[in-house]
Design a protein around this motif. Structure first.
Motif, PDB file in Angstrom:
ATOM      1  N   VAL A 203       0.835  -1.200   0.000  1.00  0.00           N
ATOM      2  CA  VAL A 203       0.000   0.000   0.000  1.00  0.00           C
ATOM      3  C   VAL A 203       0.872   1.253   0.000  1.00  0.00           C
ATOM      4  CG1 VAL A 203      -1.697   1.324   1.330  1.00  0.00           C
ATOM      5  CG2 VAL A 203      -1.967  -1.142   1.064  1.00  0.00           C
ATOM      6  N   GLY A 204       1.985   1.226   0.744  1.00  0.00           N
ATOM      7  CA  GLY A 204       2.911   2.347   0.713  1.00  0.00           C
ATOM      8  C   GLY A 204       3.472   2.583  -0.677  1.00  0.00           C
ATOM      9  N   ALA A 205       3.786   1.501  -1.372  1.00  0.00           N
ATOM     10  CA  ALA A 205       4.290   1.629  -2.737  1.00  0.00           C
ATOM     11  C   ALA A 205       3.218   2.199  -3.665  1.00  0.00           C
ATOM     12  CB  ALA A 205       4.760   0.262  -3.245  1.00  0.00           C
ATOM     13  N   VAL A 206       1.979   1.743  -3.501  1.00  0.00           N
ATOM     14  CA  VAL A 206       0.888   2.242  -4.343  1.00  0.00           C
ATOM     15  C   VAL A 206       0.657   3.727  -4.103  1.00  0.00           C
ATOM     16  CG1 VAL A 206      -1.596   2.097  -4.742  1.00  0.00           C
ATOM     17  CG2 VAL A 206      -0.244   0.005  -4.577  1.00  0.00           C
ATOM     18  N   ILE A 207       0.679   4.150  -2.850  1.00  0.00           N
ATOM     19  CA  ILE A 207       0.487   5.573  -2.549  1.00  0.00           C
ATOM     20  C   ILE A 207       1.609   6.407  -3.169  1.00  0.00           C
ATOM     21  CG2 ILE A 207       0.449   7.276  -0.684  1.00  0.00           C
ATOM     22  CD1 ILE A 207      -0.922   5.186   1.039  1.00  0.00           C
ATOM     23  N   ALA A 208       2.830   5.906  -3.089  1.00  0.00           N
ATOM     24  CA  ALA A 208       3.960   6.639  -3.688  1.00  0.00           C
ATOM     25  C   ALA A 208       3.796   6.756  -5.205  1.00  0.00           C
ATOM     26  CB  ALA A 208       5.269   5.938  -3.341  1.00  0.00           C
ATOM     27  N   PHE A 209       3.373   5.681  -5.864  1.00  0.00           N
ATOM     28  CA  PHE A 209       3.159   5.729  -7.312  1.00  0.00           C
ATOM     29  C   PHE A 209       2.068   6.739  -7.672  1.00  0.00           C
ATOM     30  CE2 PHE A 209       5.252   1.488  -8.087  1.00  0.00           C
ATOM     31  CZ  PHE A 209       6.110   1.955  -9.059  1.00  0.00           C
ATOM     32  N   LEU A 210       0.929   6.654  -6.974  1.00  0.00           N
ATOM     33  CA  LEU A 210      -0.180   7.559  -7.285  1.00  0.00           C
ATOM     34  C   LEU A 210       0.203   9.011  -7.014  1.00  0.00           C
ATOM     35  CD1 LEU A 210      -3.207   5.539  -5.844  1.00  0.00           C
ATOM     36  CD2 LEU A 210      -2.532   5.792  -8.227  1.00  0.00           C
ATOM     37  N   GLY A 211       0.853   9.248  -5.885  1.00  0.00           N
ATOM     38  CA  GLY A 211       1.254  10.610  -5.567  1.00  0.00           C
ATOM     39  C   GLY A 211       2.247  11.168  -6.571  1.00  0.00           C
ATOM     40  N   SER A 212       3.202  10.338  -6.992  1.00  0.00           N
ATOM     41  CA  SER A 212       4.206  10.817  -7.948  1.00  0.00           C
ATOM     42  C   SER A 212       3.587  11.141  -9.292  1.00  0.00           C
ATOM     43  CB  SER A 212       5.299   9.765  -8.117  1.00  0.00           C
ATOM     44  OG  SER A 212       4.771   8.583  -8.715  1.00  0.00           O
ATOM     45  N   THR A 213       2.531  10.404  -9.658  1.00  0.00           N
ATOM     46  CA  THR A 213       1.870  10.673 -10.932  1.00  0.00           C
ATOM     47  C   THR A 213       1.279  12.080 -10.971  1.00  0.00           C
ATOM     48  OG1 THR A 213       1.325   8.328 -11.139  1.00  0.00           O
ATOM     49  CG2 THR A 213       0.088   9.863 -12.516  1.00  0.00           C
ATOM     50  N   ILE A 214       0.667  12.493  -9.847  1.00  0.00           N
ATOM     51  CA  ILE A 214       0.080  13.835  -9.794  1.00  0.00           C
ATOM     52  C   ILE A 214       1.167  14.890  -9.607  1.00  0.00           C
ATOM     53  CG2 ILE A 214      -1.556  15.304  -8.573  1.00  0.00           C
ATOM     54  CD1 ILE A 214      -2.817  12.993 -10.129  1.00  0.00           C
ATOM     55  N   LEU A 215       2.106  14.639  -8.724  1.00  0.00           N
ATOM     56  CA  LEU A 215       3.129  15.645  -8.410  1.00  0.00           C
ATOM     57  C   LEU A 215       4.092  15.865  -9.563  1.00  0.00           C
ATOM     58  CD1 LEU A 215       3.909  14.589  -4.722  1.00  0.00           C
ATOM     59  CD2 LEU A 215       2.622  16.594  -5.483  1.00  0.00           C
ATOM     60  N   ALA A 216       4.229  14.880 -10.452  1.00  0.00           N
ATOM     61  CA  ALA A 216       5.143  15.038 -11.591  1.00  0.00           C
ATOM     62  C   ALA A 216       4.698  16.164 -12.502  1.00  0.00           C
ATOM     63  CB  ALA A 216       5.233  13.720 -12.370  1.00  0.00           C
ATOM     64  N   ASP A 217       3.390  16.411 -12.565  1.00  0.00           N
ATOM     65  CA  ASP A 217       2.897  17.504 -13.416  1.00  0.00           C
ATOM     66  C   ASP A 217       3.368  18.865 -12.925  1.00  0.00           C
ATOM     67  OD1 ASP A 217       1.603  15.602 -14.908  1.00  0.00           O
ATOM     68  OD2 ASP A 217      -0.303  15.810 -13.830  1.00  0.00           O
ATOM     69  N   PHE A 218       3.716  18.948 -11.661  1.00  0.00           N
ATOM     70  CA  PHE A 218       4.170  20.217 -11.087  1.00  0.00           C
ATOM     71  C   PHE A 218       5.676  20.221 -10.818  1.00  0.00           C
ATOM     72  CE2 PHE A 218      -0.200  19.361  -9.815  1.00  0.00           C
ATOM     73  CZ  PHE A 218      -0.850  20.507 -10.218  1.00  0.00           C
ATOM     74  N   GLY A 219       6.350  19.149 -11.235  1.00  0.00           N
ATOM     75  CA  GLY A 219       7.781  19.053 -10.996  1.00  0.00           C
ATOM     76  C   GLY A 219       8.129  18.969  -9.525  1.00  0.00           C
ATOM     77  N   ALA A 220       7.264  18.345  -8.733  1.00  0.00           N
ATOM     78  CA  ALA A 220       7.463  18.296  -7.278  1.00  0.00           C
ATOM     79  C   ALA A 220       7.412  16.861  -6.775  1.00  0.00           C
ATOM     80  CB  ALA A 220       6.408  19.152  -6.583  1.00  0.00           C
ATOM     81  N   GLN A 221       8.081  15.954  -7.499  1.00  0.00           N
ATOM     82  CA  GLN A 221       8.044  14.549  -7.095  1.00  0.00           C
ATOM     83  C   GLN A 221       8.667  14.325  -5.724  1.00  0.00           C
ATOM     84  OE1 GLN A 221       9.838  12.289 -10.284  1.00  0.00           O
ATOM     85  NE2 GLN A 221       7.825  11.634 -11.022  1.00  0.00           N
ATOM     86  N   ILE A 222       9.556  15.199  -5.298  1.00  0.00           N
ATOM     87  CA  ILE A 222      10.214  15.000  -4.019  1.00  0.00           C
ATOM     88  C   ILE A 222       9.224  15.063  -2.874  1.00  0.00           C
ATOM     89  CG2 ILE A 222      10.719  17.440  -3.654  1.00  0.00           C
ATOM     90  CD1 ILE A 222      12.944  14.409  -2.783  1.00  0.00           C
ATOM     91  N   PHE A 223       8.063  15.737  -3.093  1.00  0.00           N
ATOM     92  CA  PHE A 223       7.071  15.840  -2.028  1.00  0.00           C
ATOM     93  C   PHE A 223       6.312  14.533  -1.783  1.00  0.00           C
ATOM     94  CE2 PHE A 223       7.603  20.325  -3.182  1.00  0.00           C
ATOM     95  CZ  PHE A 223       7.781  20.874  -1.923  1.00  0.00           C
ATOM     96  N   VAL A 224       6.587  13.518  -2.627  1.00  0.00           N
ATOM     97  CA  VAL A 224       5.991  12.214  -2.358  1.00  0.00           C
ATOM     98  C   VAL A 224       6.483  11.662  -1.028  1.00  0.00           C
ATOM     99  CG1 VAL A 224       7.743  10.753  -3.450  1.00  0.00           C
ATOM    100  CG2 VAL A 224       5.358  10.065  -3.499  1.00  0.00           C
ATOM    101  N   VAL A 225       7.632  12.104  -0.571  1.00  0.00           N
ATOM    102  CA  VAL A 225       8.152  11.668   0.733  1.00  0.00           C
ATOM    103  C   VAL A 225       7.191  12.075   1.838  1.00  0.00           C
ATOM    104  CG1 VAL A 225      10.074  11.852   2.336  1.00  0.00           C
ATOM    105  CG2 VAL A 225      10.502  11.824  -0.135  1.00  0.00           C
ATOM    106  N   GLU A 226       6.781  13.376   1.841  1.00  0.00           N
ATOM    107  CA  GLU A 226       5.838  13.826   2.860  1.00  0.00           C
ATOM    108  C   GLU A 226       4.490  13.141   2.720  1.00  0.00           C
ATOM    109  OE1 GLU A 226       7.998  15.654   1.278  1.00  0.00           O
ATOM    110  OE2 GLU A 226       8.329  17.626   2.193  1.00  0.00           O
ATOM    111  N   LEU A 227       4.066  12.914   1.472  1.00  0.00           N
ATOM    112  CA  LEU A 227       2.772  12.259   1.248  1.00  0.00           C
ATOM    113  C   LEU A 227       2.735  10.880   1.891  1.00  0.00           C
ATOM    114  CD1 LEU A 227       0.006  12.062  -0.132  1.00  0.00           C
ATOM    115  CD2 LEU A 227       1.186  11.207  -2.164  1.00  0.00           C
TER     116      LEU A 227
END
Length: 371
Positions: free
Chosen positions: A176-200
């Motif tokens: 589930v942690g891996a799935v959340i990271a994948f989903l979050g990175s998909t949205i955050l990539a549009d804003f160039g903020a993939q690093i914020f997946v850590v906080e997510l």
């Protein structure tokens, strides 16, 4: 008594030709004679007086029920001796093969079913609150009287509830942690903020997903086991035997299970947090081009202890809820295999539903108080 007087016999009432009087013994020994007597009964019979029967068993009653159906007679017109009423009523209920009553689909019927459902749910809520009070009172008594504490039983349930569930909890939390990271990175990539997946991943698992996922797993795994175990003991009358011996079933069966859950669910929640964060690290390293060193450094910089405390604070509440529902449903088993299955299903559904509802209310409350 001679065999001739004991054999079943019938005679027409001299005062009423439509009434038939029965005598003798209508038992298995005379099954053939019973059939012959009933076959020879006059067609004009509309009422049966069996008060003169000396002895009757299930064979005699079933023969009379079949006779009534063949002649299209109302079985209420059959009169029996007072000593035979209980047997006749029991066999009549079992032998009733009338088609089931059709379900009504009107508005009034739907409203009535809704009312009965609300009433049943209200009774379940009252029973759960009462059971909670009883267990809290006996936990206090356990502090005053430590000799009542069942150490062996508690340790056994701790192993069953906690250690045996570690692989499943950690595996699902990691995924589930891996799935959340994948989903979050998909949205955050549009804003160039993939690093914020850590906080997510960190905030989501520390506050919500770890304790919620662990509680749901134990609600399905442990609450059902508690209900089935205690329900089987109720159906085998072992709980009645415990009471007969002067022991308290709550002390013996319920408190060790609840204490085991109170100890192990927070520990499993902590392991779920670690596994979920590890899932985020793995996705960051292999799917998001975030090296583990950078991921962990970011997580250390943004880590807040209050998120972890919020998640762990809910674990004992969910543990108490799961243990109470599982044990209460088991004690409410009526003694049949069908009842055990129904109560087991009910305990799982109630546990999961209440865990999710309480988690949502807790999330709203913590948000409003600034936590």
């Amino acid at each position: 008594m001679t065999p001739s007087t004991a054999a079943p016999h019938i005679e027409t009432d001299p005062g009423d030709a439509s009434r038939l009087r029965l005598g003798g013994r209508w038992t298995l020994r005379f099954a053939g004679e019973i059939g012959a007597c009933l076959r020879d009964a006059p067609e004009s019979v509309r009422e049966i007086d069996a008060t003169g029967v000396e002895r009757i068993d299930s064979i005699g009653v079933l023969q009379l029920i079949r006779f009534a159906r063949r002649r299209e007679l109302d079985f209420d017109r059959f009169r029996f001796h007072d000593n035979h009423h209980a047997l006749v009523e029991a066999i009549e209920d079992v032998a009733d093969d009338r088609p089931p009553r059709k379900r009504e689909y009107g508005f009034a019927a739907a409203l009535a079913r809704l009312g009965f459902a609300v009433q049943d749910n209200w009774k379940e809520a009252i029973a759960l609150v009462s059971f909670l009070g009883e267990n809290l009172a006996k936990l206090v008594r356990l502090v005053k009287e430590p000799s009542r504490f069942r150490l062996t039983s508690t340790v056994h349930h701790m192993e069953q509830v906690g250690l045996d569930a570690v692989p499943l909890v950690m595996l699902l939390s990691f995924l589930v942690g891996a799935v959340i990271a994948f989903l979050g990175s998909t949205i955050l990539a549009d804003f160039g903020a993939q690093i914020f997946v850590v906080e997510l991943v960190s905030i989501a698992f520390l506050r919500e997903f770890a304790v919620l996922l662990t509680s749901i797993i134990l609600a399905g795994r442990t609450a059902s086991a508690f209900t089935a175990q205690i329900g089987a003991m109720v159906s085998r009358e072992e709980v009645d035997a415990i009471r007969t011996l002067g022991l308290d079933p709550v002390d013996l069966l319920v408190l060790p299970r609840i204490l085991a859950l109170l100890v192990m669910l927070p520990l499993l929640t902590f392991l779920a947090m670690v596994a979920g964060l590890a899932g985020g690290v793995s996705v960051g390293a292999f799917g998001l081009d975030i090296p583990p060193q950078a991921y962990l450094a970011r997580m250390q910089d943004t880590f807040e202890l209050r998120h972890m405390l919020v998640g762990l604070s809910k674990a004992p509440v969910f543990a108490m809820l799961i243990g109470l529902i599982g044990c209460l449903e088991g004690l409410q088993v009526k003694g049949t295999a069908q009842s055990v299955g129904e109560r087991t299903t009910s305990s799982v559904v109630q546990s999961i539903a209440l865990v999710i509802v309480l988690d949502a209310l807790a999330a709203i409350w913590f948000m409003n108080v600034g936590w």
